[in-house]
Design a protein around this motif. Structure first.
Motif, PDB file in Angstrom:
ATOM      1  N   PRO A  39    -113.589  39.696-122.427  1.00  0.00           N
ATOM      2  CA  PRO A  39    -113.026  38.683-121.528  1.00  0.00           C
ATOM      3  C   PRO A  39    -114.022  38.144-120.505  1.00  0.00           C
ATOM      4  CG  PRO A  39    -112.132  40.863-121.043  1.00  0.00           C
ATOM      5  CD  PRO A  39    -112.874  40.984-122.329  1.00  0.00           C
ATOM      6  N   ASP A  40    -115.057  38.915-120.202  1.00  0.00           N
ATOM      7  CA  ASP A  40    -116.085  38.407-119.299  1.00  0.00           C
ATOM      8  C   ASP A  40    -117.389  39.126-119.597  1.00  0.00           C
ATOM      9  OD1 ASP A  40    -116.179  40.926-117.785  1.00  0.00           O
ATOM     10  OD2 ASP A  40    -114.285  40.277-116.902  1.00  0.00           O
ATOM     11  N   TYR A  41    -118.450  38.658-118.970  1.00  0.00           N
ATOM     12  CA  TYR A  41    -119.785  39.173-119.277  1.00  0.00           C
ATOM     13  C   TYR A  41    -119.922  40.649-118.924  1.00  0.00           C
ATOM     14  CZ  TYR A  41    -124.867  39.587-119.286  1.00  0.00           C
ATOM     15  OH  TYR A  41    -126.153  39.995-119.531  1.00  0.00           O
ATOM     16  N   GLN A  42    -119.278  41.076-117.867  1.00  0.00           N
ATOM     17  CA  GLN A  42    -119.380  42.483-117.473  1.00  0.00           C
ATOM     18  C   GLN A  42    -118.802  43.410-118.533  1.00  0.00           C
ATOM     19  OE1 GLN A  42    -121.254  43.569-115.012  1.00  0.00           O
ATOM     20  NE2 GLN A  42    -121.728  41.386-114.692  1.00  0.00           N
ATOM     21  N   HIS A  43    -117.737  42.957-119.210  1.00  0.00           N
ATOM     22  CA  HIS A  43    -117.191  43.760-120.309  1.00  0.00           C
ATOM     23  C   HIS A  43    -118.222  43.904-121.425  1.00  0.00           C
ATOM     24  CE1 HIS A  43    -113.257  43.194-118.397  1.00  0.00           C
ATOM     25  NE2 HIS A  43    -112.792  44.126-119.210  1.00  0.00           N
ATOM     26  N   ARG A  49    -123.470  49.301-123.033  1.00  0.00           N
ATOM     27  CA  ARG A  49    -123.943  50.559-122.453  1.00  0.00           C
ATOM     28  C   ARG A  49    -123.207  51.768-123.026  1.00  0.00           C
ATOM     29  NH1 ARG A  49    -125.022  48.944-116.056  1.00  0.00           N
ATOM     30  NH2 ARG A  49    -127.262  48.559-116.327  1.00  0.00           N
ATOM     31  N   GLN A  50    -121.946  51.591-123.378  1.00  0.00           N
ATOM     32  CA  GLN A  50    -121.191  52.692-123.968  1.00  0.00           C
ATOM     33  C   GLN A  50    -121.749  53.099-125.325  1.00  0.00           C
ATOM     34  OE1 GLN A  50    -117.132  51.303-124.015  1.00  0.00           O
ATOM     35  NE2 GLN A  50    -116.777  51.805-121.859  1.00  0.00           N
ATOM     36  N   GLN A  51    -122.426  52.181-125.991  1.00  0.00           N
ATOM     37  CA  GLN A  51    -123.006  52.464-127.292  1.00  0.00           C
ATOM     38  C   GLN A  51    -124.477  52.869-127.200  1.00  0.00           C
ATOM     39  OE1 GLN A  51    -122.268  49.001-129.742  1.00  0.00           O
ATOM     40  NE2 GLN A  51    -120.142  48.852-129.060  1.00  0.00           N
ATOM     41  N   THR A  52    -124.991  53.015-125.989  1.00  0.00           N
ATOM     42  CA  THR A  52    -126.406  53.321-125.776  1.00  0.00           C
ATOM     43  C   THR A  52    -126.531  54.548-124.884  1.00  0.00           C
ATOM     44  OG1 THR A  52    -126.863  50.935-125.855  1.00  0.00           O
ATOM     45  CG2 THR A  52    -128.630  52.367-125.040  1.00  0.00           C
ATOM     46  N   PRO A  53    -127.365  55.528-125.239  1.00  0.00           N
ATOM     47  CA  PRO A  53    -127.561  56.704-124.367  1.00  0.00           C
ATOM     48  C   PRO A  53    -128.060  56.292-122.987  1.00  0.00           C
ATOM     49  CG  PRO A  53    -128.558  57.049-126.541  1.00  0.00           C
ATOM     50  CD  PRO A  53    -128.162  55.606-126.483  1.00  0.00           C
ATOM     51  N   TRP A  54    -127.595  57.001-121.968  1.00  0.00           N
ATOM     52  CA  TRP A  54    -127.935  56.614-120.594  1.00  0.00           C
ATOM     53  C   TRP A  54    -129.433  56.719-120.322  1.00  0.00           C
ATOM     54  CZ3 TRP A  54    -130.558  59.836-117.348  1.00  0.00           C
ATOM     55  CH2 TRP A  54    -130.585  61.188-117.691  1.00  0.00           C
ATOM     56  N   TYR A  55    -130.113  57.580-121.108  1.00  0.00           N
ATOM     57  CA  TYR A  55    -131.547  57.766-120.877  1.00  0.00           C
ATOM     58  C   TYR A  55    -132.394  56.719-121.609  1.00  0.00           C
ATOM     59  CZ  TYR A  55    -130.645  60.288-125.229  1.00  0.00           C
ATOM     60  OH  TYR A  55    -130.220  60.634-126.477  1.00  0.00           O
ATOM     61  N   SER A  56    -131.738  55.845-122.397  1.00  0.00           N
ATOM     62  CA  SER A  56    -132.470  54.802-123.098  1.00  0.00           C
ATOM     63  C   SER A  56    -132.822  53.661-122.148  1.00  0.00           C
ATOM     64  CB  SER A  56    -131.633  54.268-124.258  1.00  0.00           C
ATOM     65  OG  SER A  56    -132.186  53.076-124.779  1.00  0.00           O
ATOM     66  N   TYR A  59    -130.321  50.869-122.022  1.00  0.00           N
ATOM     67  CA  TYR A  59    -129.131  51.092-121.202  1.00  0.00           C
ATOM     68  C   TYR A  59    -129.312  50.438-119.829  1.00  0.00           C
ATOM     69  CZ  TYR A  59    -125.495  53.580-118.595  1.00  0.00           C
ATOM     70  OH  TYR A  59    -124.409  53.889-117.810  1.00  0.00           O
ATOM     71  N   TRP A  60    -130.455  50.648-119.225  1.00  0.00           N
ATOM     72  CA  TRP A  60    -130.697  50.145-117.878  1.00  0.00           C
ATOM     73  C   TRP A  60    -131.073  48.662-117.882  1.00  0.00           C
ATOM     74  CZ3 TRP A  60    -128.862  53.274-114.426  1.00  0.00           C
ATOM     75  CH2 TRP A  60    -128.788  54.639-114.723  1.00  0.00           C
ATOM     76  N   LEU A  61    -131.610  48.186-119.003  1.00  0.00           N
ATOM     77  CA  LEU A  61    -132.013  46.783-119.074  1.00  0.00           C
ATOM     78  C   LEU A  61    -130.937  45.885-119.676  1.00  0.00           C
ATOM     79  CD1 LEU A  61    -135.734  47.072-120.277  1.00  0.00           C
ATOM     80  CD2 LEU A  61    -134.884  46.700-117.958  1.00  0.00           C
ATOM     81  N   ALA A  62    -129.758  46.441-119.959  1.00  0.00           N
ATOM     82  CA  ALA A  62    -128.703  45.683-120.639  1.00  0.00           C
ATOM     83  C   ALA A  62    -128.428  44.315-120.008  1.00  0.00           C
ATOM     84  CB  ALA A  62    -127.424  46.512-120.708  1.00  0.00           C
TER      85      ALA A  62
END
Length: 341
Positions: A39-43, A49-56, A59-62
């Motif tokens: 529904p919006d860009y934040q979603h 990010r939910q499909q990417t490990p937090w240490y990747s 994840y931070w550059l999404a």
């Protein structure tokens, strides 16, 4: 109270979007608006990010890797949907995009054939934004099949990929559904294939006389000579192609346009694009087919992108513009031409 009103208007928006979808994509078994998915860009960022490990690093550059402007333009200008349709006894997943409906406008259709096999190479929403949305924004309906077998854990429902076997019927069925869309110009159907998707495009065009033009990128045209260069592909072929071990050469030739190029429609314009530094598919594939089609006196154009890789990663805009120019050049103008937005 303000939160309640926001939720009310959002629910109302989704309801009307659902009503519009029912009109926009008739004939499909299921359809879900991209607005309902994201529904919006934040979603979009959150789900990525939910499909990417937090240490990747991704994840931070999404927020920087995902095309926010393209997301906004897609939501504002296009009807976008995740679709399913019937082919043989199976369900096949697909994506669809088209300019928002007008009273009388008919849009030419691009059938986009992806690369990869089974679940490898499936188009996700980010791929749709980057690869398909810019095409629809130029005044085309764009439909992209995931092919049968794209959900390998459920072959009973979604079938099994045959890498250019019975799954070619998935493209034929998608074309027939495209012709019935209210906004489709059924006299202007184009095929656009990437890598394996080019094989699917050739196999489809071989059996039809209603394809206006075709464009392919990085596509093998002779799997017999190509296989020794990438012997690891034999595992893929053996697992997907029926009777591969018993009839290896026959099955590879069946999927190799160079062996039956004369069976393509005589007036079908073919655009061949490839990267000079392609490490997946040797540039000779495109060059040999261009020479064969020239010998047959068929309309063909060959474009080489210097220093480009298999997917023309650093030349995507040039590839897109060359393809769109090719399609517009060969579009049948039975009505007023579509102006680029």
């Amino acid at each position: 109270m303000r939160l309640v009103m926001k939720l009310f208007w959002f629910a109302l928006l989704l309801f009307y979007q659902g009503q519009s979808m029912a009109q926009s994509w008739p004939g499909f078994a299921t359809q879900q608006s991209c607005l309902a998915l994201y529904p919006d860009y934040q979603h979009l960022v959150q789900q990525a990010r939910q499909q990417t490990p937090w240490y990747s690093l991704d994840y931070w550059l999404a927020p920087w890797l995902l095309p926010e402007q393209q997301f906004e333009r897609t939501q504002q200008q296009l009807d976008c949907a995740q679709l399913e349709y019937h082919s043989d006894q199976f369900l096949v997943q697909a994506w669809g995009l088209q300019p928002k409906a007008t009273a009388s406008q008919k849009w030419p259709v691009i059938i986009y054939n992806r690369g990869g096999n089974s679940a490898l190479g499936r188009l996700d929403f980010v791929s749709v934004l980057r690869q398909l949305s810019p095409l629809a924004q130029q005044g085309f309906i764009v439909l992209a099949s995931q092919y049968r077998g794209s959900v390998p854990q459920n072959q009973q429902t979604y079938g099994k990929d045959q890498f250019g076997g019975a799954d070619v019927r998935d493209i034929h069925q998608l074309i027939e559904l495209a012709k019935k869309l209210p906004g489709a110009d059924a006299e202007n159907i184009f095929l656009y294939g990437i890598s394996r998707g080019g094989i699917m495009s050739y196999l489809t065009a071989r059996q039809r006389d209603d394809i206006r033009a075709i464009a392919v990128t990085g596509t093998p045209t002779d799997l017999v000579t190509e296989l020794p260069r990438l012997p690891e592909m034999e595992l893929v072929f053996r697992s997907l192609i029926p009777d591969y071990d018993q009839h290896k050469v026959r099955e590879l030739k069946q999927r190799s346009v160079l062996y039956w190029a004369e069976e393509l429609p005589a007036t079908l314009p073919v655009l061949l694009m490839y990267g000079e530094k392609d490490q997946r598919v040797h540039p000779d594939n495109a060059k040999r087919l261009a020479a064969k089609l020239t010998e047959l006196q068929r309309p063909v154009k060959l474009i080489e992108f210097p220093d480009a890789d298999h997917l023309l990663t650093d030349y995507k805009e040039q590839e897109r513009q060359a393809m769109l120019h090719w399609f517009r050049q060969h579009q049948l103008h039975s009505q007023k031409p579509v102006a680029a937005p």
